[in-house]
Design a protein around this motif. Structure first.
Motif, short mmCIF file in Angstrom:
data_model
loop_
_atom_site.label_atom_id
_atom_site.label_comp_id
_atom_site.label_asym_id
_atom_site.label_seq_id
_atom_site.Cartn_x
_atom_site.Cartn_y
_atom_site.Cartn_z
N GLY A 24 38.35 47.13 33.52
CA GLY A 24 38.18 46.88 35.04
C GLY A 24 39.64 46.94 35.72
O GLY A 24 40.58 47.58 35.17
N ASN A 25 39.73 46.25 36.79
CA ASN A 25 41.10 46.27 37.63
C ASN A 25 41.95 45.08 37.38
O ASN A 25 41.36 43.89 37.42
N VAL A 26 43.21 45.20 36.97
CA VAL A 26 43.84 43.97 36.80
C VAL A 26 44.46 43.20 38.16
O VAL A 26 44.79 44.08 39.26
N LYS A 27 44.53 41.87 38.27
CA LYS A 27 44.69 41.28 39.36
C LYS A 27 45.71 39.94 39.07
O LYS A 27 45.77 39.70 37.97
N SER A 28 46.74 39.53 39.99
CA SER A 28 47.22 38.64 39.63
C SER A 28 46.52 37.24 39.96
O SER A 28 45.59 37.24 40.49
N GLY A 43 47.51 27.09 33.37
CA GLY A 43 48.62 28.14 32.57
C GLY A 43 48.80 29.25 33.44
O GLY A 43 48.01 29.55 34.20
N ASP A 44 49.52 30.18 32.92
CA ASP A 44 49.86 31.27 33.63
C ASP A 44 48.96 32.68 32.82
O ASP A 44 48.61 32.48 31.76
N GLY A 45 48.90 33.69 33.28
CA GLY A 45 48.43 34.93 32.89
C GLY A 45 48.25 35.67 33.99
O GLY A 45 48.73 36.06 35.03
N ILE A 46 46.76 36.43 33.58
CA ILE A 46 46.42 37.58 34.61
C ILE A 46 44.89 37.35 34.95
O ILE A 46 44.37 36.45 34.19
N ALA A 47 44.22 38.25 35.74
CA ALA A 47 42.97 38.29 35.85
C ALA A 47 42.21 39.78 35.88
O ALA A 47 43.31 40.53 36.08
N LYS A 128 29.99 32.60 41.65
CA LYS A 128 30.97 32.77 42.72
C LYS A 128 31.64 34.29 42.78
O LYS A 128 31.80 34.90 43.86
N SER A 129 32.07 34.67 41.51
CA SER A 129 32.99 35.99 41.51
C SER A 129 32.81 36.39 40.02
O SER A 129 32.56 35.41 38.87
N THR A 130 33.05 37.76 39.81
CA THR A 130 33.20 38.18 38.37
C THR A 130 34.35 38.24 37.91
O THR A 130 34.59 38.44 36.44
N ILE A 131 35.67 37.83 38.69
CA ILE A 131 36.71 38.08 38.23
C ILE A 131 37.09 36.99 37.24
O ILE A 131 36.58 35.92 37.02
N THR A 132 37.83 37.50 36.15
CA THR A 132 37.95 36.79 34.72
C THR A 132 39.57 36.62 34.61
O THR A 132 40.01 37.40 34.35
N PRO A 133 39.91 35.21 34.80
CA PRO A 133 41.19 34.86 34.61
C PRO A 133 41.50 35.14 32.96
O PRO A 133 40.57 34.54 31.93
N ILE A 134 42.76 35.24 32.28
CA ILE A 134 43.11 35.47 30.96
C ILE A 134 44.32 34.52 31.12
O ILE A 134 45.22 34.91 31.76
N ILE A 135 44.38 33.57 30.69
CA ILE A 135 45.47 32.52 30.69
C ILE A 135 46.03 32.00 29.42
O ILE A 135 45.26 31.78 28.18
N LEU A 145 56.74 35.17 28.85
CA LEU A 145 55.39 35.86 29.07
C LEU A 145 55.82 36.94 30.04
O LEU A 145 56.00 36.91 31.06
N VAL A 146 55.44 38.34 29.61
CA VAL A 146 55.66 39.39 30.43
C VAL A 146 54.29 39.82 30.79
O VAL A 146 53.70 40.26 29.92
N LYS A 147 54.03 40.12 32.01
CA LYS A 147 52.91 40.86 32.60
C LYS A 147 53.41 42.18 32.69
O LYS A 147 54.15 42.87 33.43
N LYS A 148 52.38 43.02 31.96
CA LYS A 148 52.61 44.49 32.05
C LYS A 148 52.15 45.04 33.32
O LYS A 148 51.38 44.62 34.03
N ASP A 149 52.76 46.08 33.73
CA ASP A 149 52.48 46.89 35.02
C ASP A 149 51.33 47.86 34.92
O ASP A 149 51.62 49.10 35.00
N VAL A 150 50.23 47.29 34.91
CA VAL A 150 48.90 48.08 34.79
C VAL A 150 48.15 47.68 35.79
O VAL A 150 48.12 46.50 36.34
#
Length: 166
Positions: A24-28, A43-47, A128-135, A145-150
């Motif tokens: 899918g598409n990476v979100k902050s 915690g921190d992560g991406i979605a 409510k939403s399909t967006i999936t947090p990865i924490i 914690l480094v978030k890759k630019d994808v």
């Protein structure tokens, strides 16, 4: 003496690269329409906003927790990072409908192993939403914690996070 007999204990890696657990598409996290995630209370992560209803293991590790409703799974990476994958928002109310787990608590997993498959259309309809947090739920115990630019990712392919232990 026993060390000589049984060999050296495998040392835990300091840094683990986590791949995308979904396609899918990476979100902050700030874009997640739920303050628990967007304000990083857990915690921190991406979605990831998924395009396919399949979750794979982002790391080599062990399943720490599989929620009874199968909407979320917790994995402990080899460097101690604890990763929560929470499929959609307010999906707990679906009581497991449309979700199928392929692992159980205590399962050893490798990158790309199927964890959970689910009916994405049903989640779109009922949650409510399909967006999936990865924490990273134990970020305070970890190092960087480094978030890759994808932006667009395929499950089990692109690296999305680099998690270091202290």
């Amino acid at each position: 003496m026993l060390k000589k007999l049984f060999g050296k204990k495998e040392e835990a890696p300091k840094t683990v690269n986590a791949v995308a657990p979904l396609t899918g598409n990476v979100k902050s996290l700030e874009e997640v329409p739920d303050p628990v995630f967007s304000q990083k209370m857990m915690g921190d992560g991406i979605a990831i906003d998924p395009t396919i209803g399949k979750v794979v293991s982002p790391v080599d590790g062990e399943i720490m927790q599989l929620f009874p409703t199968k909407h979320a799974v917790g994995i402990k990476a080899k460097n101690g990072a604890e990763i929560l994958i929470h499929i959609g928002l307010e999906t707990v109310s679906m009581n497991g409908e449309g979700f199928e787990a392929h692992i159980s608590e205590g399962s050893k997993v490798s990158i790309g192993d199927p964890l959970i498959t689910y009916d994405l259309e049903l989640v779109k309809e009922k949650a409510k939403s399909t967006i999936t947090p990865i924490i990273i739920t134990n970020g305070d115990d970890m190092g960087d914690l480094v978030k890759k630019d994808v932006t667009s990712v395929t499950a089990g392919q692109e690296e999305v996070l680099e998690i270091s232990s202290k």
